[in-house]
Design a protein around this motif. Structure first.
Motif, short mmCIF file in Angstrom:
data_model
loop_
_atom_site.label_atom_id
_atom_site.label_comp_id
_atom_site.label_asym_id
_atom_site.label_seq_id
_atom_site.Cartn_x
_atom_site.Cartn_y
_atom_site.Cartn_z
N UNK A 147 90.50 -112.14 54.61
CA UNK A 147 91.08 -111.70 55.70
C UNK A 147 92.10 -110.27 55.19
N UNK A 148 92.67 -110.61 54.23
CA UNK A 148 93.92 -109.66 53.74
C UNK A 148 93.17 -108.40 53.33
N UNK A 149 91.91 -108.48 52.85
CA UNK A 149 91.14 -107.20 52.62
C UNK A 149 90.65 -106.50 53.80
N UNK A 150 90.25 -107.16 54.76
CA UNK A 150 89.89 -106.61 55.96
C UNK A 150 91.20 -105.89 56.76
N UNK A 151 92.10 -106.39 56.57
CA UNK A 151 93.48 -106.02 57.41
C UNK A 151 93.93 -104.42 56.92
N UNK A 152 94.34 -103.64 57.58
CA UNK A 152 95.01 -102.31 57.55
C UNK A 152 96.04 -102.32 56.65
N UNK A 153 96.47 -101.42 56.03
CA UNK A 153 97.54 -101.40 55.04
C UNK A 153 98.85 -101.11 55.91
N UNK A 154 100.12 -101.16 55.21
CA UNK A 154 101.31 -100.80 56.30
C UNK A 154 101.29 -99.49 56.84
N UNK A 155 100.74 -98.51 56.52
CA UNK A 155 100.65 -97.30 56.85
C UNK A 155 99.80 -97.33 58.19
N UNK A 156 98.70 -98.00 58.16
CA UNK A 156 97.59 -98.10 59.18
C UNK A 156 98.18 -98.86 60.23
N UNK A 157 98.97 -99.96 60.03
CA UNK A 157 99.51 -100.62 60.96
C UNK A 157 100.65 -100.07 61.73
N UNK A 158 101.34 -99.26 61.06
CA UNK A 158 102.45 -98.55 61.69
C UNK A 158 101.97 -97.41 62.26
N UNK A 159 100.63 -96.85 62.31
CA UNK A 159 100.09 -95.60 63.02
C UNK A 159 99.49 -96.43 64.31
N UNK A 160 99.04 -97.66 64.16
CA UNK A 160 98.52 -98.64 65.46
C UNK A 160 99.69 -98.86 66.31
N UNK A 161 100.82 -99.30 65.61
CA UNK A 161 102.12 -99.55 66.31
C UNK A 161 102.64 -98.30 67.18
N UNK A 162 102.51 -96.99 66.71
CA UNK A 162 102.93 -95.89 67.35
C UNK A 162 101.89 -95.73 68.63
N UNK A 163 100.63 -95.96 68.49
CA UNK A 163 99.63 -95.50 69.51
C UNK A 163 99.89 -96.53 70.48
N UNK A 164 100.23 -97.65 70.39
CA UNK A 164 100.49 -98.71 71.12
C UNK A 164 101.73 -98.47 71.84
N UNK A 165 102.84 -97.95 71.03
CA UNK A 165 104.16 -97.62 71.87
C UNK A 165 103.56 -96.34 73.08
N UNK A 166 102.70 -95.49 72.49
CA UNK A 166 102.86 -94.39 73.46
C UNK A 166 101.99 -95.01 74.82
N UNK A 167 101.39 -96.08 74.71
CA UNK A 167 100.68 -96.71 75.96
C UNK A 167 101.59 -97.30 76.79
N UNK A 168 102.77 -97.72 76.50
CA UNK A 168 103.65 -98.50 77.07
C UNK A 168 104.52 -97.85 77.93
N UNK A 169 104.25 -96.89 78.66
CA UNK A 169 104.82 -96.12 79.75
C UNK A 169 104.02 -95.93 80.80
N UNK A 170 104.38 -96.09 82.21
CA UNK A 170 103.53 -95.99 83.21
C UNK A 170 102.99 -94.57 83.38
N UNK A 171 103.86 -93.40 83.54
CA UNK A 171 103.52 -92.04 83.47
C UNK A 171 102.56 -91.84 82.47
#
Length: 160
Positions: A67-91
């Motif tokens: 599972x650890x080998x398959x998970x993204x690194x911290x930078x990858x998790x940060x990028x994913x977090x930023x993408x999800x934050x961008x989706x969190x607005x009705x407009x």
């Protein structure tokens, strides 16, 4: 009555009357309020739980390492977090819904979602920074589209 079976269900010996076992008060009520007598009756066959055997410690360690080998690194998790934050607005979700249907220019997007062109441009800047939308320039026109087809499934479930 078969007291051997009752022993498993009620906790009695061969020479005792069946009784419910449990807390000090003698109650056999479980976490859901059902007593042992409502769950098992004298003569009921008690079978062992049909669960898979527990994995060995080594198997568990191997699974965790996999599972650890398959998970993204911290930078990858940060990028994913930023993408999800961008989706969190009705407009922005309204803009993404429109872009999931067709590639559009800012003026077309503004009309489609009922916002001003400057408001749409501002939201597109956020979405571009998060790499959620892509821009294609054609002369003086900038055409916006979804950057990732997988997002279409998230934004418009059941449609692609």
């Amino acid at each position: 009555m078969n007291t051997k079976r009752a022993t498993l269900a009620y906790g009695v010996g061969d020479d005792e009357e069946p009784r419910q076992t449990g807390e000090a008060g003698g109650s056999a009520e479980g976490a859901h309020g059902a007593s042992a007598s409502t769950l098992l009756h004298a003569g009921d066959e008690v079978r062992p739980f049909d669960a898979a055997p527990f994995p060995s410690l080594e198997e568990a360690r191997e699974r965790v390492q996999s599972v650890r080998r398959s998970m993204p690194d911290d930078a990858g998790l940060h990028r994913l977090s930023e993408r999800l934050k961008a989706l969190a607005d009705p407009s922005r979700l309204a803009i993404l819904n429109a872009l999931a249907i067709a590639e559009l220019r800012v003026s077309e997007l503004a009309e489609a979602v009922g916002m001003s062109q400057s408001a749409v441009s501002h939201q597109l800047r956020v979405l571009r920074a998060a790499r959620v939308v892509a821009v294609r320039r054609e002369g003086k026109n900038a055409w916006y589209s979804m950057a990732d087809d997988a997002l279409v499934c998230l934004i418009r479930p059941g449609q692609q």
